[in-house]
Design a protein around this motif. Structure first.
Motif, PDB file in Angstrom:
ATOM      1  N   LEU A 115       9.678  -2.122   3.646  1.00  0.00           N
ATOM      2  CA  LEU A 115       8.280  -2.168   4.074  1.00  0.00           C
ATOM      3  C   LEU A 115       7.330  -1.949   2.908  1.00  0.00           C
ATOM      4  O   LEU A 115       6.249  -2.535   2.852  1.00  0.00           O
ATOM      5  CB  LEU A 115       8.027  -1.112   5.152  1.00  0.00           C
ATOM      6  CG  LEU A 115       8.649  -1.382   6.527  1.00  0.00           C
ATOM      7  CD1 LEU A 115       8.314  -0.255   7.491  1.00  0.00           C
ATOM      8  CD2 LEU A 115       8.171  -2.709   7.080  1.00  0.00           C
ATOM      9  N   ALA A 116       7.728  -1.107   1.962  1.00  0.00           N
ATOM     10  CA  ALA A 116       6.857  -0.848   0.814  1.00  0.00           C
ATOM     11  C   ALA A 116       6.647  -2.101  -0.022  1.00  0.00           C
ATOM     12  O   ALA A 116       5.579  -2.299  -0.613  1.00  0.00           O
ATOM     13  CB  ALA A 116       7.445   0.272  -0.049  1.00  0.00           C
ATOM     14  N   GLU A 117       7.657  -2.964  -0.053  1.00  0.00           N
ATOM     15  CA  GLU A 117       7.512  -4.218  -0.789  1.00  0.00           C
ATOM     16  C   GLU A 117       6.464  -5.124  -0.151  1.00  0.00           C
ATOM     17  O   GLU A 117       5.869  -5.966  -0.815  1.00  0.00           O
ATOM     18  CB  GLU A 117       8.856  -4.952  -0.847  1.00  0.00           C
ATOM     19  CG  GLU A 117       9.899  -4.270  -1.719  1.00  0.00           C
ATOM     20  CD  GLU A 117      11.227  -5.015  -1.709  1.00  0.00           C
ATOM     21  OE1 GLU A 117      11.356  -5.973  -0.899  1.00  0.00           O
ATOM     22  OE2 GLU A 117      12.126  -4.659  -2.485  1.00  0.00           O
ATOM     23  N   GLN A 118       6.224  -4.952   1.156  1.00  0.00           N
ATOM     24  CA  GLN A 118       5.290  -5.799   1.895  1.00  0.00           C
ATOM     25  C   GLN A 118       3.951  -5.107   2.160  1.00  0.00           C
ATOM     26  O   GLN A 118       3.149  -5.580   2.961  1.00  0.00           O
ATOM     27  CB  GLN A 118       5.913  -6.195   3.234  1.00  0.00           C
ATOM     28  CG  GLN A 118       7.269  -6.863   3.114  1.00  0.00           C
ATOM     29  CD  GLN A 118       7.935  -7.050   4.467  1.00  0.00           C
ATOM     30  OE1 GLN A 118       7.323  -7.498   5.432  1.00  0.00           O
ATOM     31  NE2 GLN A 118       9.203  -6.688   4.557  1.00  0.00           N
ATOM     32  N   ARG A 119       3.701  -3.979   1.511  1.00  0.00           N
ATOM     33  CA  ARG A 119       2.481  -3.206   1.772  1.00  0.00           C
ATOM     34  C   ARG A 119       1.228  -3.992   1.394  1.00  0.00           C
ATOM     35  O   ARG A 119       1.258  -4.882   0.556  1.00  0.00           O
ATOM     36  CB  ARG A 119       2.511  -1.896   0.989  1.00  0.00           C
ATOM     37  CG  ARG A 119       2.376  -2.072  -0.522  1.00  0.00           C
ATOM     38  CD  ARG A 119       2.506  -0.749  -1.255  1.00  0.00           C
ATOM     39  NE  ARG A 119       2.311  -0.910  -2.694  1.00  0.00           N
ATOM     40  CZ  ARG A 119       3.239  -1.286  -3.541  1.00  0.00           C
ATOM     41  NH1 ARG A 119       4.461  -1.545  -3.092  1.00  0.00           N
ATOM     42  NH2 ARG A 119       2.989  -1.412  -4.832  1.00  0.00           N
ATOM     43  N   ASN A 120       0.129  -3.632   2.043  1.00  0.00           N
ATOM     44  CA  ASN A 120      -1.165  -4.194   1.681  1.00  0.00           C
ATOM     45  C   ASN A 120      -1.628  -3.613   0.351  1.00  0.00           C
ATOM     46  O   ASN A 120      -1.034  -2.676  -0.187  1.00  0.00           O
ATOM     47  CB  ASN A 120      -2.197  -3.884   2.770  1.00  0.00           C
ATOM     48  CG  ASN A 120      -1.928  -4.654   4.050  1.00  0.00           C
ATOM     49  OD1 ASN A 120      -0.987  -5.447   4.118  1.00  0.00           O
ATOM     50  ND2 ASN A 120      -2.736  -4.429   5.059  1.00  0.00           N
ATOM     51  N   LYS A 121      -2.730  -4.134  -0.167  1.00  0.00           N
ATOM     52  CA  LYS A 121      -3.282  -3.612  -1.411  1.00  0.00           C
ATOM     53  C   LYS A 121      -3.780  -2.180  -1.198  1.00  0.00           C
ATOM     54  O   LYS A 121      -4.182  -1.795  -0.106  1.00  0.00           O
ATOM     55  CB  LYS A 121      -4.438  -4.495  -1.881  1.00  0.00           C
ATOM     56  CG  LYS A 121      -4.011  -5.890  -2.330  1.00  0.00           C
ATOM     57  CD  LYS A 121      -5.207  -6.677  -2.826  1.00  0.00           C
ATOM     58  CE  LYS A 121      -4.782  -8.064  -3.304  1.00  0.00           C
ATOM     59  NZ  LYS A 121      -5.942  -8.866  -3.793  1.00  0.00           N
ATOM     60  N   TRP A 122      -3.751  -1.421  -2.266  1.00  0.00           N
ATOM     61  CA  TRP A 122      -4.275  -0.060  -2.203  1.00  0.00           C
ATOM     62  C   TRP A 122      -5.788  -0.100  -2.027  1.00  0.00           C
ATOM     63  O   TRP A 122      -6.489  -0.819  -2.727  1.00  0.00           O
ATOM     64  CB  TRP A 122      -3.934   0.704  -3.481  1.00  0.00           C
ATOM     65  CG  TRP A 122      -2.478   1.056  -3.621  1.00  0.00           C
ATOM     66  CD1 TRP A 122      -1.540   0.389  -4.343  1.00  0.00           C
ATOM     67  CD2 TRP A 122      -1.802   2.160  -3.024  1.00  0.00           C
ATOM     68  NE1 TRP A 122      -0.318   0.995  -4.228  1.00  0.00           N
ATOM     69  CE2 TRP A 122      -0.450   2.098  -3.431  1.00  0.00           C
ATOM     70  CE3 TRP A 122      -2.202   3.204  -2.188  1.00  0.00           C
ATOM     71  CZ2 TRP A 122       0.494   3.030  -3.025  1.00  0.00           C
ATOM     72  CZ3 TRP A 122      -1.255   4.146  -1.779  1.00  0.00           C
ATOM     73  CH2 TRP A 122       0.076   4.049  -2.194  1.00  0.00           C
ATOM     74  N   LEU A 123      -6.290   0.685  -1.061  1.00  0.00           N
ATOM     75  CA  LEU A 123      -7.720   0.873  -0.866  1.00  0.00           C
ATOM     76  C   LEU A 123      -8.076   2.268  -1.356  1.00  0.00           C
ATOM     77  O   LEU A 123      -7.444   3.246  -0.962  1.00  0.00           O
ATOM     78  CB  LEU A 123      -8.085   0.727   0.614  1.00  0.00           C
ATOM     79  CG  LEU A 123      -7.791  -0.634   1.265  1.00  0.00           C
ATOM     80  CD1 LEU A 123      -8.144  -0.586   2.747  1.00  0.00           C
ATOM     81  CD2 LEU A 123      -8.576  -1.739   0.565  1.00  0.00           C
ATOM     82  N   HIS A 124      -9.085   2.362  -2.213  1.00  0.00           N
ATOM     83  CA  HIS A 124      -9.432   3.633  -2.852  1.00  0.00           C
ATOM     84  C   HIS A 124     -10.763   4.160  -2.326  1.00  0.00           C
ATOM     85  O   HIS A 124     -11.733   3.410  -2.198  1.00  0.00           O
ATOM     86  CB  HIS A 124      -9.512   3.457  -4.367  1.00  0.00           C
ATOM     87  CG  HIS A 124      -8.215   3.079  -5.008  1.00  0.00           C
ATOM     88  ND1 HIS A 124      -7.381   3.990  -5.614  1.00  0.00           N
ATOM     89  CD2 HIS A 124      -7.600   1.868  -5.121  1.00  0.00           C
ATOM     90  CE1 HIS A 124      -6.302   3.362  -6.076  1.00  0.00           C
ATOM     91  NE2 HIS A 124      -6.418   2.076  -5.799  1.00  0.00           N
ATOM     92  N   LEU A 125     -10.814   5.446  -2.031  1.00  0.00           N
ATOM     93  CA  LEU A 125     -12.043   6.134  -1.668  1.00  0.00           C
ATOM     94  C   LEU A 125     -12.009   7.493  -2.339  1.00  0.00           C
ATOM     95  O   LEU A 125     -11.324   8.410  -1.890  1.00  0.00           O
ATOM     96  CB  LEU A 125     -12.158   6.285  -0.153  1.00  0.00           C
ATOM     97  CG  LEU A 125     -13.431   6.947   0.370  1.00  0.00           C
ATOM     98  CD1 LEU A 125     -14.663   6.117   0.000  1.00  0.00           C
ATOM     99  CD2 LEU A 125     -13.371   7.137   1.884  1.00  0.00           C
ATOM    100  N   GLY A 126     -12.738   7.609  -3.453  1.00  0.00           N
ATOM    101  CA  GLY A 126     -12.676   8.840  -4.227  1.00  0.00           C
ATOM    102  C   GLY A 126     -11.277   9.058  -4.771  1.00  0.00           C
ATOM    103  O   GLY A 126     -10.673   8.162  -5.355  1.00  0.00           O
TER     104      GLY A 126
END
Length: 229
Positions: A115-126
């Motif tokens: 599943l980690a190979e198929q993860r979405n892009k990282w979204l950053h907030l602070g």
């Protein structure tokens, strides 16, 4: 020094995991915890053996069921043996998987590798970053990164929250949690998780409903739940 896992799924949750009655997302969190926890590895083996013994002791109650069982055994035993001289080689992938975020690479349990190979892009907030994992159930499953010295605003839970620490440590009002520790919070729980000043953290997060931020300006984050949920 290896962290001694202190927070585990309850015995009932392990029994449901072994018998296959958990939802896929909750089972994923329990499976990843088992990968990191020698105690629960042994517990799950013991439960599996107990359930297998109980099943083996059950008598077949009908002629049709007995015939179906025998047909299945006959089919299995009738399959041709695989020759050891076929010359076919099988490549086994390493059981060690990893993810990278904020310039760092973290090892993750093999239960999360696909599943980690198929993860979405990282979204950053602070100092917080999330990457959703593809799932079939209604729960929201994601990798959660918290930079060192960062606090997640005080919040309650509108549903179930399961957090498995994969790397580093987090602390809240109830204790300190290291690699392998599994936190389970219900709508009755309120807390303010944070990382230590000198150590960041990577977690697996499973949410059945959005969080609810409670204090001050952080309540303005509630409409932004697509980041956390």
């Amino acid at each position: 020094m290896t962290h001694a896992v202190k927070f585990h799924p309850g015995l009932m949750l392990l029994e449901q995991y072994v018998e296959g009655s958990l939802s896929a997302d909750v089972a994923l969190a329990v499976s990843a915890h088992i990968d990191l926890c020698p105690h629960c590895q042994q517990q799950s083996k013991d439960i599996t053996n107990d359930q297998a013994s109980s099943l083996a002791e059950q008598q077949v109650n009908s002629r049709d069921a007995e015939q179906e069982w025998q047909q299945m055994l006959d089919f299995i035993t009738s399959q041709p043996a695989i020759s050891a001289d076929t010359g076919t080689s099988i490549k086994v992938k390493s059981q060690v998987a990893s993810v990278s975020v904020n310039g760092k690479t973290f090892e993750i349990p093999r239960a999360l590798a696909r599943l980690a190979e198929q993860r979405n892009k990282w979204l950053h907030l602070g100092g917080i970053a999330t990457a959703k994992l593809p799932t079939a159930d209604k729960q929201h499953v994601s990798l959660l990164y918290i930079d060192k010295g960062t606090e997640v605003p005080n919040h309650t839970h509108l549903g179930l929250e399961m957090t498995l620490v994969l790397a580093g440590k987090i602390v809240d009002e109830n204790g300190e949690y290291g690699v392998g520790d599994l936190l389970i919070n219900s709508p009755d729980d309120t807390h303010t998780p944070r990382t230590l000043a000198d150590e960041d953290c990577l977690c697996l997060s499973v949410l059945s409903a959005p969080l609810k931020f409670n204090k001050g300006l952080t309540r303005l984050l509630n409409p932004l739940q697509q980041f956390f949920y």
